[in-house]
Motif scaffolding. Structure first.
Motif, short mmCIF file in Angstrom:
data_model
loop_
_atom_site.label_atom_id
_atom_site.label_comp_id
_atom_site.label_asym_id
_atom_site.label_seq_id
_atom_site.Cartn_x
_atom_site.Cartn_y
_atom_site.Cartn_z
N VAL A 60 9.70 -7.49 -11.73
CA VAL A 60 11.12 -7.74 -11.00
C VAL A 60 11.38 -6.44 -10.29
O VAL A 60 12.00 -6.39 -9.10
CB VAL A 60 12.47 -8.03 -12.00
CG1 VAL A 60 13.72 -7.88 -11.30
CG2 VAL A 60 12.06 -9.43 -12.54
N THR A 61 11.29 -5.03 -10.82
CA THR A 61 11.81 -3.98 -10.12
C THR A 61 10.60 -3.72 -9.00
O THR A 61 11.14 -3.51 -7.68
CB THR A 61 11.56 -2.52 -10.96
OG1 THR A 61 12.38 -2.88 -12.16
CG2 THR A 61 11.83 -1.63 -10.36
N PHE A 62 9.30 -4.23 -9.21
CA PHE A 62 8.58 -3.90 -7.99
C PHE A 62 8.72 -5.05 -6.94
O PHE A 62 8.60 -4.62 -5.69
CB PHE A 62 6.96 -4.17 -8.45
CG PHE A 62 6.12 -2.95 -9.20
CD1 PHE A 62 5.36 -2.66 -7.87
CD2 PHE A 62 6.46 -2.14 -10.02
CE1 PHE A 62 4.62 -1.45 -8.23
CE2 PHE A 62 5.88 -1.08 -10.25
CZ PHE A 62 4.86 -0.49 -9.32
N ARG A 63 9.06 -6.36 -7.63
CA ARG A 63 9.51 -7.03 -6.35
C ARG A 63 10.58 -6.82 -5.51
O ARG A 63 10.73 -6.88 -4.21
CB ARG A 63 9.74 -8.67 -6.91
CG ARG A 63 9.71 -9.61 -5.92
CD ARG A 63 8.44 -9.78 -5.14
NE ARG A 63 8.49 -10.88 -4.08
CZ ARG A 63 9.20 -10.40 -2.78
NH1 ARG A 63 9.46 -9.23 -2.43
NH2 ARG A 63 9.29 -11.26 -1.80
N ALA A 64 11.68 -6.12 -6.27
CA ALA A 64 12.91 -5.83 -5.44
C ALA A 64 12.66 -4.75 -4.49
O ALA A 64 12.87 -4.27 -3.21
CB ALA A 64 13.77 -5.23 -6.39
N TYR A 65 11.57 -3.78 -4.98
CA TYR A 65 11.18 -2.59 -4.09
C TYR A 65 10.15 -2.93 -3.06
O TYR A 65 9.81 -2.18 -2.21
CB TYR A 65 10.59 -1.45 -5.04
CG TYR A 65 11.74 -0.91 -5.66
CD1 TYR A 65 12.93 -0.50 -4.83
CD2 TYR A 65 11.44 -0.13 -7.00
CE1 TYR A 65 13.83 0.31 -5.61
CE2 TYR A 65 12.43 0.54 -7.51
CZ TYR A 65 13.58 0.56 -6.85
OH TYR A 65 14.72 1.49 -7.46
N TRP A 66 9.29 -4.24 -3.27
CA TRP A 66 8.40 -4.55 -2.04
C TRP A 66 8.89 -4.25 -0.81
O TRP A 66 8.35 -3.78 0.15
CB TRP A 66 8.18 -5.89 -2.28
CG TRP A 66 6.92 -6.33 -1.36
CD1 TRP A 66 5.75 -6.19 -1.15
CD2 TRP A 66 7.39 -6.99 -0.12
NE1 TRP A 66 5.07 -6.50 -0.11
CE2 TRP A 66 6.01 -6.95 0.73
CE3 TRP A 66 8.31 -7.68 0.38
CZ2 TRP A 66 6.13 -8.02 1.90
CZ3 TRP A 66 8.24 -8.46 1.57
CH2 TRP A 66 7.09 -8.47 2.46
N TRP A 67 10.26 -5.00 -0.15
CA TRP A 67 10.65 -4.68 0.89
C TRP A 67 10.98 -3.08 1.29
O TRP A 67 10.82 -2.71 2.44
CB TRP A 67 11.89 -5.41 1.02
CG TRP A 67 12.53 -5.46 2.22
CD1 TRP A 67 13.78 -4.68 2.70
CD2 TRP A 67 11.96 -5.80 3.63
NE1 TRP A 67 14.16 -4.66 4.16
CE2 TRP A 67 12.90 -5.43 4.70
CE3 TRP A 67 10.87 -6.33 4.00
CZ2 TRP A 67 12.65 -5.58 5.99
CZ3 TRP A 67 10.66 -6.56 5.52
CH2 TRP A 67 11.30 -6.37 6.43
#
Length: 636
Positions: free
Chosen positions: A310-317
C-alpha cells in the motif's frame, strides 16, 4: 533596418552555462530563495506522511502485524490509547494536522519563490532596456527593430515562464523524489531498486530529446524575431504600403514569416508528442515491477507486507510523477535557454562608444566647437534606421564602407550661426552626428571648448545640445509632456512661454484639450508644421547652449514655414547654432558657411561673399529663382 541580427562573438554558450548564469543572476535574491528552500523542506515530509499512515493502518491496525513501534507510540500517545478504533482515529487526525502544516509551508514557499521570480524578471527586463538605451546608434542601426523588440519582450517572457513556473517545481519535485527514494529503500530495497530501474531509460530518452529539440527551439526564437520584424516594419511603413497598394504582397511576406515560425513550432510539438508518451510508458514499468516483485515476496515469505505494498503504491506517483513533471520542465528549460541565449546576446554586446575612464562632467560650456582633420566612414549596415541623422549613410547604401568625410576641418565660434551646405549625401548630417558624439571619427578630433568630446561624459555633453530634425519625433503622450521632455521640472507657465516663442501656442489653444491633447504615435494627430513647432518649443524649454538644426523646414507645409522660420530666428539668438538646410532663407542668416561636397570642405566664408563666387553655393542661391540650375547640378 538592417538584416543583421544581434550576435555575440566567441564559442556558442551551452545550456549548462546559460542556466548557471541565470542562477548567478539570482544572487541578490539568494536569502529569499534560501527561505523558500527551508519552507520546502518543511512541507515535503508532510506531503509524504499520508502514505506512511496508510501502510501503518493496513499492517498494524487491520492485520495486527507488528514492526513499527515508533508510529504506534506516536499514534497511541505513548500507549495511552489501546483501542484500535481510537488509534485509527488518532492516526487519521494526525495525518490531517500534518497535511495542514504542509499546505501552510507550501503556500508560503510558493509565495516567496514566485515573488523572487517576478523581481528577477523585472530586473532582467529593465537591464535589457537599459542596455539597448545605452548602446551606440551604430549598433542599433545594424539590428532589426522587430528582432530587438522580440528579444526584449517575447524572449524575456519565455525566461519568465521558466523562472516563475519551473524553479519551485524543480526544487520541490527533486526534494520529494529524494525523500521518497530514501523511504522506499528503507521499507524494502529490493522492490525499490526494481521500481527505480526504468529511471535510467528515462535519462537516456531525455538526452536524446534535448539533443533533438535544442536547435529547433533556437530556430523558433529566431523565426519569432522575424515575425516581430515584419509587424514592426509594416506598421511603420503602412502609408507606403497603402500608397503602392502592396497589402497583398506584404501579407504574403508576413505569411511566409509566420509559416516558418509555425513549421519550427510544429517540429517541437512532434518531438514532444513522441517523447512524453515514451516517458509515461517507461514510468508505468515501475508499477509493473513493484506489483510483480512485491507480490512475489508476499507469496514467498511475506517479507514484503500488504502495508508495504500500500505504501509503495501510494509512493509510485511520487517516484515517477516527478519524472514526468521534470520531463515537461526540461522542455521549458530548452525553450528558456534558447530565449535566454538571445537575451544574453543583447546584454553581452559591448558598448561601442563608452565613456573614457577619465571622462569628466561639463556643467557649463561656451559653445565653441571644432572638427580638426576629421575622417569618417559608416560601418556595415548603419544608416538604415528611420528617424535618425542618416542622410549620408543612405546615400552610400546599406553595408557600404565608403568614406563619408575626408580630412574635414570646421571651426564654430561661440554664439555664432554656422550653415553646412552641399548636395544630398555629401556629409552634412554626419557632421551633426559627430558633434553629438553619436559616432566617433575614424581619424581626427572633435572638440567642445577645446576639449576632445571623447573626454566628456556623453550625458553631460548632450545636455548642452538641442536638436530640431527634418522629421520631428513626438511621443504618444500629451503636448505638454512632449514639450517638457528636455526639462521635466518645467512649470506650465514656462511651457506656455516656450510654445509662444515657437509660434505653437495659438494652434494648441484651439485644440479641445489644449496642452493635454494626446498627439498619437509619432504625433500622427498633428500636421507636419504643428509637430515641428512643438519640437522647437521643446528646444526652447531645454535652453541649450548649442542648437543643431537638421533640415528643420523641409518637411512642413508652406503655410507653416514662415511661422517656423520666425520661431527658429528667436531660438537661434545668442546660441551657437549649426544648421543644415536646402532653404536659402535659412542659410543666408548664418554668420559663416561651409560647403561640403563628396565629404570634403570645398568652400567656406560669409554667405554674401560666397554668393558672388562661381562655386556650388552661388548656384545654390540662384536656385531659389532658377530651380533647373540646381536640379542639373545635383544630377551631375
Amino acid at each position: 533596418m538592417s538584416d543583421v541580427p544581434a550576435k555575440t562573438t566567441g564559442a556558442e554558450p551551452d545550456k549548462s552555462k546559460i542556466l548557471r548564469r541565470l542562477l548567478l543572476m539570482l544572487r541578490p535574491h539568494w536569502p529569499a530563495v534560501g527561505l523558500g528552500v527551508v519552507l520546502l523542506l518543511l512541507s515535503a515530509p508532510a506531503e509524504l506522511f499520508p502514505a506512511i499512515t496508510w501502510g501503518y493502518v493496513t499492517d498494524q491496525i487491520v492485520l495486527n502485524k507488528g514492526g513499527k513501534p515508533l508510529l504506534t507510540r506516536w499514534f497511541s500517545f505513548n500507549h495511552h490509547l489501546t483501542s484500535k478504533y481510537a488509534i485509527l482515529l488518532s492516526a487519521t487526525a494526525w495525518m490531517f494536522v500534518i497535511y495542514l502544516l504542509g499546505e501552510t509551508f507550501e503556500t508560503l514557499e510558493q509565495w516567496t519563490l514566485n515573488r523572487v521570480a517576478q523581481k528577477f524578471i523585472l530586473s532582467l527586463r529593465n537591464n535589457v532596456y537599459h542596455k539597448l538605451q545605452s548602446q551606440s546608434l551604430s549598433y542599433l542601426q545594424r539590428q532589426r527593430t522587430g528582432d530587438l523588440m522580440s528579444r526584449a519582450m517575447s524572449d524575456v517572457d519565455e525566461v519568465q515562464s521558466f523562472i516563475v513556473g519551473s524553479i519551485d517545481v524543480i526544487l520541490s519535485e527533486g526534494i520529494l523524489w529524494v525523500l521518497t527514494v530514501a523511504i522506499v529503500m528503507t521499507i524494502d530495497w529490493r522492490v525499490a531498486a526494481a521500481s527505480l530501474s526504468p529511471v535510467l531509460l528515462v535519462y537516456v530518452l531525455l538526452r536524446i530529446f534535448n539533443k533533438k529539440v535544442k536547435p529547433i527551439y533556437a530556430a523558433a526564437r529566431e523565426r519569432l524575431g522575424d515575425v516581430s520584424t515584419r509587424i514592426q516594419e509594416n506598421l511603420s511603413g503602412i502609408v507606403v504600403i497603402k500608397i503602392f497598394a502592396r497589402e497583398k504582397q506584404e501579407a504574403q511576406r508576413f505569411r511566409r514569416a509566420t509559416t516558418e515560425y509555425y513549421d519550427r513550432q510544429l517540429e517541437a510539438i512532434n518531438a514532444r508528442t513522441l517523447f512524453f508518451p515514451f516517458t509515461r510508458v517507461v514510468g508505468f514499468l515501475s508499477n509493473v515491477f513493484m506489483i510483480g516483485l512485491g507480490g512475489y515476496y508476499m507469496l514467498k515469505d511475506m517479507s514484503f507486507t500488504p502495508g508495504d505494498l500500500v505504501t509503495f503504491r501510494a509512493y509510485w506517483w511520487r517516484l515517477f510523477g516527478p519524472i514526468n513533471t521534470l520531463a515537461r520542465v526540461n522542455d521549458m528549460v530548452q525553450r528558456a535557454t534558447a530565449a535566454a541565449k538571445r537575451v544574453f546576446e543583447v546584454l553581452d554586446e559591448p558598448d561601442e562608444l563608452p565613456d573614457a575612464t577619465d571622462a569628466v562632467q561639463v556643467d557649463r560650456v561656451r559653445g565653441e566647437m571644432e572638427l580638426r582633420d576629421v575622417s569618417f566612414s559608416y560601418e556595415r549596415g548603419t544608416g538604415d534606421s528611420p528617424g535618425l541623422l542618416k542622410e549620408e549613410a543612405t546615400e552610400h547604401g546599406r553595408g557600404a564602407r565608403a568614406t563619408v568625410l575626408h580630412d574635414v576641418s570646421i571651426k564654430i565660434e561661440p554664439g555664432k550661426t554656422v550653415a553646412l551646405c552641399g548636395p544630398s549625401g555629401s556629409g552634412k548630417s554626419t557632421i551633426l552626428n559627430l558633434l553629438l558624439r553619436f559616432y566617433d571619427p575614424v581619424s581626427g578630433v572633435v572638440t567642445l571648448d577645446g576639449r576632445d568630446v571623447r573626454s566628456i561624459t556623453r550625458d553631460s555633453l548632450r545636455r548642452h545640445f538641442a536638436l530640431v530634425q527634418q522629421e520631428s519625433f513626438l511621443f504618444n503622450d500629451s503636448i505638454i509632456d512632449n514639450i517638457r521632455y528636455g526639462h521635466a521640472e518645467a512649470t506650465l507657465d514656462e511651457v506656455i512661454a516656450a510654445a509662444k516663442a515657437a509660434n505653437a501656442h495659438g494652434f494648441i489653444s484651439q485644440l479641445a484639450n489644449g496642452y493635454d491633447t494626446k498627439v498619437g504615435e509619432r504625433g500622427v494627430r498633428l500636421s507636419g508644421g504643428q509637430k515641428q513647432r512643438i519640437s522647437i518649443a521643446r528646444a526652447f524649454l531645454a535652453n541649450p547652449s548649442i542648437l543643431l538644426l537638421d533640415e528643420p523646414t523641409s518637411s512642413v507645409e508652406p503655410d507653416s514655414e514662415a511661422a517656423i522660420i520666425a520661431a527658429l530666428d528667436r531660438l537661434m539668438q545668442n546660441r551657437t547654432t549649426i544648421v543644415t538646410s536646402h532653404r536659402p532663407s535659412l542659410i543666408l542668416q548664418a554668420d559663416w558657411v561651409y560647403v561640403i561636397e563628396d565629404g570634403r570642405v570645398t568652400e567656406q566664408g560669409r554667405p554674401s561673399e560666397l554668393a558672388q563666387n562661381a562655386g556650388w553655393f552661388a548656384r545654390f542661391i540662384r536656385s531659389a529663382t532658377e530651380p533647373a540650375i540646381m536640379v542639373t547640378d545635383d544630377v551631375q
